[in-house]
Design an enzyme around this catalytic site. Structure first.
Site, PDB file in Angstrom:
ATOM      1  N   GLU A  90       4.226  21.504   8.320  1.00  0.00           N
ATOM      2  CA  GLU A  90       5.381  21.085   7.535  1.00  0.00           C
ATOM      3  C   GLU A  90       5.235  21.482   6.077  1.00  0.00           C
ATOM      4  O   GLU A  90       4.127  21.564   5.565  1.00  0.00           O
ATOM      5  CB  GLU A  90       5.477  19.557   7.567  1.00  0.00           C
ATOM      6  CG  GLU A  90       5.773  19.030   8.938  1.00  0.00           C
ATOM      7  CD  GLU A  90       5.719  17.519   8.986  1.00  0.00           C
ATOM      8  OE1 GLU A  90       5.700  16.883   7.916  1.00  0.00           O
ATOM      9  OE2 GLU A  90       5.702  16.994  10.101  1.00  0.00           O
ATOM     10  N   CYS A 110      -5.850  18.185  10.332  1.00  0.00           N
ATOM     11  CA  CYS A 110      -6.898  17.929   9.341  1.00  0.00           C
ATOM     12  C   CYS A 110      -8.065  17.258  10.039  1.00  0.00           C
ATOM     13  O   CYS A 110      -7.882  16.408  10.905  1.00  0.00           O
ATOM     14  CB  CYS A 110      -6.371  17.020   8.234  1.00  0.00           C
ATOM     15  SG  CYS A 110      -7.610  16.680   6.952  1.00  0.00           S
ATOM     16  N   CYS A 114      -8.364  10.441   7.937  1.00  0.00           N
ATOM     17  CA  CYS A 114      -8.093   9.212   7.177  1.00  0.00           C
ATOM     18  C   CYS A 114      -7.220   8.280   8.021  1.00  0.00           C
ATOM     19  O   CYS A 114      -6.287   8.715   8.698  1.00  0.00           O
ATOM     20  CB  CYS A 114      -7.410   9.542   5.848  1.00  0.00           C
ATOM     21  SG  CYS A 114      -8.415  10.599   4.789  1.00  0.00           S
ATOM     22  N   CYS A 117      -3.245   8.214   7.684  1.00  0.00           N
ATOM     23  CA  CYS A 117      -2.527   9.485   7.563  1.00  0.00           C
ATOM     24  C   CYS A 117      -2.132  10.049   8.924  1.00  0.00           C
ATOM     25  O   CYS A 117      -2.982  10.181   9.813  1.00  0.00           O
ATOM     26  CB  CYS A 117      -3.418  10.476   6.810  1.00  0.00           C
ATOM     27  SG  CYS A 117      -2.778  12.155   6.772  1.00  0.00           S
ATOM     28  N   GLU A 158      -6.709  19.692   4.418  1.00  0.00           N
ATOM     29  CA  GLU A 158      -7.555  19.479   3.238  1.00  0.00           C
ATOM     30  C   GLU A 158      -7.812  20.847   2.598  1.00  0.00           C
ATOM     31  O   GLU A 158      -8.593  21.646   3.118  1.00  0.00           O
ATOM     32  CB  GLU A 158      -8.863  18.806   3.688  1.00  0.00           C
ATOM     33  CG  GLU A 158      -9.954  18.763   2.645  1.00  0.00           C
ATOM     34  CD  GLU A 158      -9.539  18.187   1.285  1.00  0.00           C
ATOM     35  OE1 GLU A 158      -8.948  17.099   1.238  1.00  0.00           O
ATOM     36  OE2 GLU A 158      -9.808  18.852   0.274  1.00  0.00           O
ATOM     37  N   SER A 212      -7.556  12.122  -4.156  1.00  0.00           N
ATOM     38  CA  SER A 212      -6.997  11.008  -3.381  1.00  0.00           C
ATOM     39  C   SER A 212      -8.048   9.908  -3.310  1.00  0.00           C
ATOM     40  O   SER A 212      -9.004  10.001  -2.557  1.00  0.00           O
ATOM     41  CB  SER A 212      -6.639  11.482  -1.972  1.00  0.00           C
ATOM     42  OG  SER A 212      -5.641  12.456  -2.050  1.00  0.00           O
ATOM     43  N   HIS A 214      -7.514   6.047  -3.415  1.00  0.00           N
ATOM     44  CA  HIS A 214      -6.977   5.043  -2.481  1.00  0.00           C
ATOM     45  C   HIS A 214      -7.781   3.752  -2.312  1.00  0.00           C
ATOM     46  O   HIS A 214      -7.357   2.853  -1.575  1.00  0.00           O
ATOM     47  CB  HIS A 214      -6.705   5.632  -1.090  1.00  0.00           C
ATOM     48  CG  HIS A 214      -5.868   6.862  -1.093  1.00  0.00           C
ATOM     49  ND1 HIS A 214      -4.893   7.101  -2.033  1.00  0.00           N
ATOM     50  CD2 HIS A 214      -5.851   7.947  -0.272  1.00  0.00           C
ATOM     51  CE1 HIS A 214      -4.323   8.277  -1.781  1.00  0.00           C
ATOM     52  NE2 HIS A 214      -4.880   8.812  -0.736  1.00  0.00           N
ATOM     53  N   ASN A 288       3.976   5.395   2.999  1.00  0.00           N
ATOM     54  CA  ASN A 288       4.974   5.713   4.012  1.00  0.00           C
ATOM     55  C   ASN A 288       4.420   5.249   5.334  1.00  0.00           C
ATOM     56  O   ASN A 288       3.487   5.866   5.854  1.00  0.00           O
ATOM     57  CB  ASN A 288       5.114   7.236   4.060  1.00  0.00           C
ATOM     58  CG  ASN A 288       6.477   7.666   3.667  1.00  0.00           C
ATOM     59  OD1 ASN A 288       7.445   7.338   4.352  1.00  0.00           O
ATOM     60  ND2 ASN A 288       6.553   8.386   2.567  1.00  0.00           N
TER      61      ASN A 288
HETATM   62  N1  SAH Z   1      -5.995  16.344   2.280  1.00  0.00           N
HETATM   63  C1  SAH Z   1      -5.599  16.276   0.929  1.00  0.00           C
HETATM   64  C2  SAH Z   1      -4.191  16.793   0.689  1.00  0.00           C
HETATM   65  C3  SAH Z   1      -3.143  16.444   1.689  1.00  0.00           C
HETATM   66  S1  SAH Z   1      -2.690  14.751   1.767  1.00  0.00           S
HETATM   67  C4  SAH Z   1      -5.759  14.855   0.394  1.00  0.00           C
HETATM   68  O1  SAH Z   1      -6.000  13.960   1.192  1.00  0.00           O
HETATM   69  O2  SAH Z   1      -5.666  14.691  -0.806  1.00  0.00           O
HETATM   70  C5  SAH Z   1      -1.749  14.553   0.279  1.00  0.00           C
HETATM   71  C6  SAH Z   1      -1.641  13.133  -0.205  1.00  0.00           C
HETATM   72  O3  SAH Z   1      -0.807  12.338   0.660  1.00  0.00           O
HETATM   73  C7  SAH Z   1      -2.975  12.400  -0.255  1.00  0.00           C
HETATM   74  O4  SAH Z   1      -3.108  11.681  -1.462  1.00  0.00           O
HETATM   75  C8  SAH Z   1      -2.868  11.479   0.936  1.00  0.00           C
HETATM   76  O5  SAH Z   1      -3.759  10.425   0.842  1.00  0.00           O
HETATM   77  C9  SAH Z   1      -1.427  11.101   0.898  1.00  0.00           C
HETATM   78  N2  SAH Z   1      -0.890  10.498   2.131  1.00  0.00           N
HETATM   79  C10 SAH Z   1      -1.265  10.739   3.396  1.00  0.00           C
HETATM   80  N3  SAH Z   1      -0.538   9.991   4.260  1.00  0.00           N
HETATM   81  C11 SAH Z   1       0.320   9.264   3.507  1.00  0.00           C
HETATM   82  C12 SAH Z   1       1.333   8.297   3.803  1.00  0.00           C
HETATM   83  N4  SAH Z   1       1.602   7.954   5.052  1.00  0.00           N
HETATM   84  N5  SAH Z   1       2.024   7.730   2.784  1.00  0.00           N
HETATM   85  C13 SAH Z   1       1.771   8.109   1.494  1.00  0.00           C
HETATM   86  N6  SAH Z   1       0.841   9.029   1.154  1.00  0.00           N
HETATM   87  C14 SAH Z   1       0.118   9.586   2.136  1.00  0.00           C
HETATM   88 FE1  SF4 Z   2      -6.635  14.928   5.817  1.00  0.00          FE
HETATM   89 FE2  SF4 Z   2      -5.616  14.310   3.411  1.00  0.00          FE
HETATM   90 FE3  SF4 Z   2      -4.624  13.211   5.672  1.00  0.00          FE
HETATM   91 FE4  SF4 Z   2      -7.032  12.490   4.818  1.00  0.00          FE
HETATM   92  S1  SF4 Z   2      -5.075  12.166   3.743  1.00  0.00           S
HETATM   93  S2  SF4 Z   2      -6.494  13.014   6.927  1.00  0.00           S
HETATM   94  S3  SF4 Z   2      -7.778  14.399   3.992  1.00  0.00           S
HETATM   95  S4  SF4 Z   2      -4.558  15.347   5.101  1.00  0.00           S
END
Ligand code: SAH
Ligand code: SF4
Length: 338
Positions: A90, A110, A114, A117, A158, A212, A214, A288
């Site tokens: 996407e 990925c 996490c 996610c 990532e 990130s 969190h 989200n």
């Molecule tokens: N893997 C990298 C980049 C992709 S994720 C990373 O983790 O930073 C991009 C951002 O979206 C990250 O900060 C991630 O933690 C966040 N993210 C993932 N799932 C999400 C969700 N459901 N709601 C809000 N942010 C989310």
């Molecule tokens: Fe991968 Fe980023 Fe999602 Fe964590 S938040 S699973 S590093 S895409």
């Protein structure tokens, strides 16, 4: 056949030389692809027919198929792409006053898993090539007939675990012969891959580094981000400080607020402490909900968290939410369609 989108300028120049084609043609080819947005050698009319045929024997301009789009009331558009091997990723186009930003994917799935996610829960398939990353931007620019001025690597995957392809894609993004996007308008977001942060410190590039975070301590962070077991906060934050001492640039921390998990004022205090000597800003993100056990923090509580950080000297903002009516969190559209 090789995709010309996978070449940055220097490598295309060398490739043409090897194929006994005048290498300066690389400039014209870049102009057609990245500025005039064409997708075939056959329409590059300032190249002779013979040359176009010759190029087509060695290279092609390959784009993914656009499977579907989802359009939000606020102007956000989400794209689902399918590559030749049927992999799907996407990208999201976000509209702000005076600028349009692209959120791109760097991997199919990925590996970091996490907890919160949708992408992490779908597992890892493969890395994207630089051309597959660039095709997302070009594809969105073409579909919407609009120029993209900002890029964030916040889609699926990532970026630091696909380092070389991400860097190659960035070289083309910033190249004045190609997309000509300012370096400081490109953000790499990482879950905390320390080797990647170290490599980026030595790169002749001035992009924005976004971490990130969190969670404000190792116990909580390890519960939601398995990578924290490999690189605990002290190691991660030291790498960020080192990055900063080399680049002299402010870094960004992303902090998703999860209801009752990391959103108390005690958490906020810990956050203030661990970020004390880092020149940074903190983006507070509304979660989200993706079917995980986590829920979004109510708006008034999020506001309190933000105010607390600000009162203690941190620059914090609640990031404006975009596309919430189209499942803007990456990984969600893909999951619904497939
Ligand atoms: N893997 C990298 C980049 C992709 S994720 C990373 O983790 O930073 C991009 C951002 O979206 C990250 O900060 C991630 O933690 C966040 N993210 C993932 N799932 C999400 C969700 N459901 N709601 C809000 N942010 C989310
Ligand atoms: Fe991968 Fe980023 Fe999602 Fe964590 S938040 S699973 S590093 S895409």
């Amino acid at each position: 056949m090789e995709n010309v989108l996978d070449y940055d300028y220097n490598s295309l120049y060398e490739k043409l030389k090897r194929e006994k084609i005048e290498p300066y043609r690389a400039t014209q080819i870049f102009d057609w692809i990245y500025k005039k947005k064409v997708s075939s050698f056959s329409v590059m009319t300032n190249l002779s027919k013979k040359l176009r045929e010759n190029l087509s024997r060695h290279l092609e301009v390959r784009f993914p198929e656009l499977v579907t789009t989802a359009r939000s009331k606020d102007g956000t558009v989400k794209f689902l792409w399918k590559y030749d091997d049927k992999s799907t990723v996407e990208s999201v186009l976000l509209r702000y006053p005076g600028r349009t930003s692209a959120c791109v994917s760097s991997q199919v799935g990925c590996a970091l898993g996490c907890e919160f996610c949708a992408t992490g829960k779908s597992g890892f398939v493969r890395n994207l090539t630089s051309g597959e990353i660039l095709a997302q931007i070009l594809g969105m620019e073409k579909a919407e007939n609009e120029r993209i001025g900002n890029v964030v690597f916040m889609g699926m995957g990532e970026p630091m675990l696909n380092y070389d392809e991400v860097m190659r894609a960035i070289r083309v993004m910033v190249d004045s012969k190609a997309l000509k996007i300012s370096q400081r308008r490109i953000s790499i977001s990482t879950a905390g891959v320390v080797e990647g942060i170290k490599r980026l410190s030595n790169e002749p590039l001035d992009v924005i580094l976004s971490i990130s975070l969190h969670a404000p301590d190792d116990e909580k962070r390890s519960r939601i981000m398995p990578i924290n077991q490999r690189y605990p906060l002290s190691v991660l934050l030291n790498a960020v400080k080192e990055y900063q001492s080399i680049k002299k640039r402010r870094v960004t921390f992303e902090y998703i607020l999860f209801d009752g998990f990391n959103d108390s004022l005690k958490d906020a205090m810990k956050l203030v402490e661990i970020l004390e000597d880092i020149n940074c800003n903190v983006n507070l993100i509304a979660y989200n909900e993706t079917g995980s056990k986590f829920k979004r923090t109510p708006a008034d509580k999020a506001r309190q968290f933000e105010e607390f950080l600000k009162a203690h000297g941190l620059e914090a903002v609640i990031r404006v939410e975009k596309g919430s009516d189209i499942d803007a969190a990456c990984g969600q559209l893909r999951r619904r369609i497939l």
